[in-house]
Design an enzyme around this catalytic site. Structure first.
Site, PDB file in Angstrom:
ATOM      1  N   PHE A   1      28.435  -4.667 -18.885  1.00 39.91           N
ATOM      2  CA  PHE A   1      28.740  -6.001 -18.349  1.00 39.91           C
ATOM      3  C   PHE A   1      27.730  -6.999 -18.893  1.00 39.91           C
ATOM      4  CE2 PHE A   1      28.114  -9.370 -15.178  1.00 39.91           C
ATOM      5  CZ  PHE A   1      29.413  -9.837 -15.049  1.00 39.91           C
ATOM      6  N   GLY A   2      28.218  -8.081 -19.488  1.00 38.46           N
ATOM      7  CA  GLY A   2      27.356  -9.152 -19.994  1.00 38.46           C
ATOM      8  C   GLY A   2      27.560 -10.416 -19.183  1.00 38.46           C
ATOM      9  N   TYR A   3      26.458 -11.093 -18.870  1.00 39.33           N
ATOM     10  CA  TYR A   3      26.539 -12.309 -18.036  1.00 39.33           C
ATOM     11  C   TYR A   3      25.801 -13.490 -18.677  1.00 39.33           C
ATOM     12  CZ  TYR A   3      21.932 -10.557 -16.981  1.00 39.33           C
ATOM     13  OH  TYR A   3      20.641 -10.092 -17.128  1.00 39.33           O
TER      14      TYR A   3
ATOM     15  N   SER B   1      23.951 -14.189 -22.885  1.00 42.78           N
ATOM     16  CA  SER B   1      24.365 -14.249 -24.296  1.00 42.78           C
ATOM     17  C   SER B   1      25.358 -13.141 -24.631  1.00 42.78           C
ATOM     18  CB  SER B   1      23.145 -14.177 -25.217  1.00 42.78           C
ATOM     19  OG  SER B   1      22.522 -12.924 -25.118  1.00 42.78           O
TER      20      SER B   1
ATOM     21  N   GLU C   1      17.772  -6.699 -26.165  1.00 44.06           N
ATOM     22  CA  GLU C   1      17.420  -7.067 -24.786  1.00 44.06           C
ATOM     23  C   GLU C   1      16.021  -6.572 -24.401  1.00 44.06           C
ATOM     24  OE1 GLU C   1      19.527  -9.025 -23.070  1.00 44.06           O
ATOM     25  OE2 GLU C   1      20.879  -8.987 -24.787  1.00 44.06           O
TER      26      GLU C   1
HETATM   27  C1  SIN Z   1      23.347 -10.510 -20.730  1.00 43.15           C
HETATM   28  O1  SIN Z   1      23.859 -11.380 -21.431  1.00 43.15           O
HETATM   29  O2  SIN Z   1      24.068  -9.712 -20.078  1.00 43.15           O
HETATM   30  C2  SIN Z   1      21.866 -10.340 -20.632  1.00 43.15           C
HETATM   31  C3  SIN Z   1      21.087 -11.600 -20.832  1.00 43.15           C
HETATM   32  C4  SIN Z   1      21.159 -12.190 -22.195  1.00 43.15           C
HETATM   33  O3  SIN Z   1      21.052 -11.448 -23.194  1.00 43.15           O
HETATM   34  O4  SIN Z   1      21.322 -13.416 -22.321  1.00 43.15           O
END
Ligand code: SIN
Length: 190
Positions: free
Chosen positions: A24-26, A28, A99
């Protein structure tokens, strides 16, 4: 805890018996999918809020002058919309590197917008990591974002891509919208 989480993440979740995992990405990871995936779906997780509380030393800032990027903060009754990707375990080497500035893999239930849910992995930078910046007013966060830049580019571009991606998903995130309003004021004054 150090802000470089590559080693910690390699010892978490060995993926035994799994040849596919949902991620799950929230932040970038919604708008920059620089990895291969089998399928992606709009999704949401419950009990977490997206916050611009994590320092970025390696993408949108530097160790001397960190940028501000999003992490998740536990909050009863809250939910956070994003994008879920079905990936193979090999992709995690790339993701752990991307990350590495404070984010640890956590296991959470992911709810798909089209229905159904699955357990999956999420990268979360918790307050114990050395790059964590924490809360500030929307105006201060906006000022910080307006002035930061790092190897991946301007911090305000990270913000803009995220705000655009949420708009495209039809999602309303008050934290992002309030910071966006403050950023517009700064742009007008500049
Ligand atoms: C994400 O996008 O899920 C983690 C935070 C990021 O890489 O901006």
């Amino acid at each position: 805890m150090s802000h470089d989480t590559i080693i910690a993440n390699q010892s978490l979740h060995r993926f035994d018996g799994h040849d596919r995992i949902w991620l799950f990405g929230y932040g970038s990871l919604i708008w920059k999918a620089d990895f291969s995936y089998i399928e992606r779906r709009a999704a949401r997780i419950h009990g977490w809020s997206r916050r611009f509380w994590q320092g970025s030393h390696d993408h949108r800032g530097t160790p001397e002058s960190p940028g501000r990027v999003v992490t998740l903060v536990a909050e009863a009754g809250a939910s956070c919309a994003g994008m879920a990707y079905l990936i193979t375990p090999e992709v995690f080497d790339h993701l752990d590197h991307r990350e590495k500035n404070g984010y640890l893999r956590e296991t959470l239930a992911i709810e798909f917008k089209a229905g159904g849910h699955e357990l999956g992995l999420v990268y979360i930078a918790n307050p114990a990591n050395a790059a964590f910046l924490g809360d500030a007013s929307d105006a201060d966060i906006a000022r910080h974002i307006a002035n930061a830049k790092g190897p991946s580019g301007l911090n305000r571009d990270y913000f803009r891509h995220l705000a655009d991606a949420l708009r495209e998903l039809g999602e309303h995130d008050p934290h992002i919208e309030h910071i966006g309003q403050e950023l517009q004021k700064i742009t007008r004054v500049d």
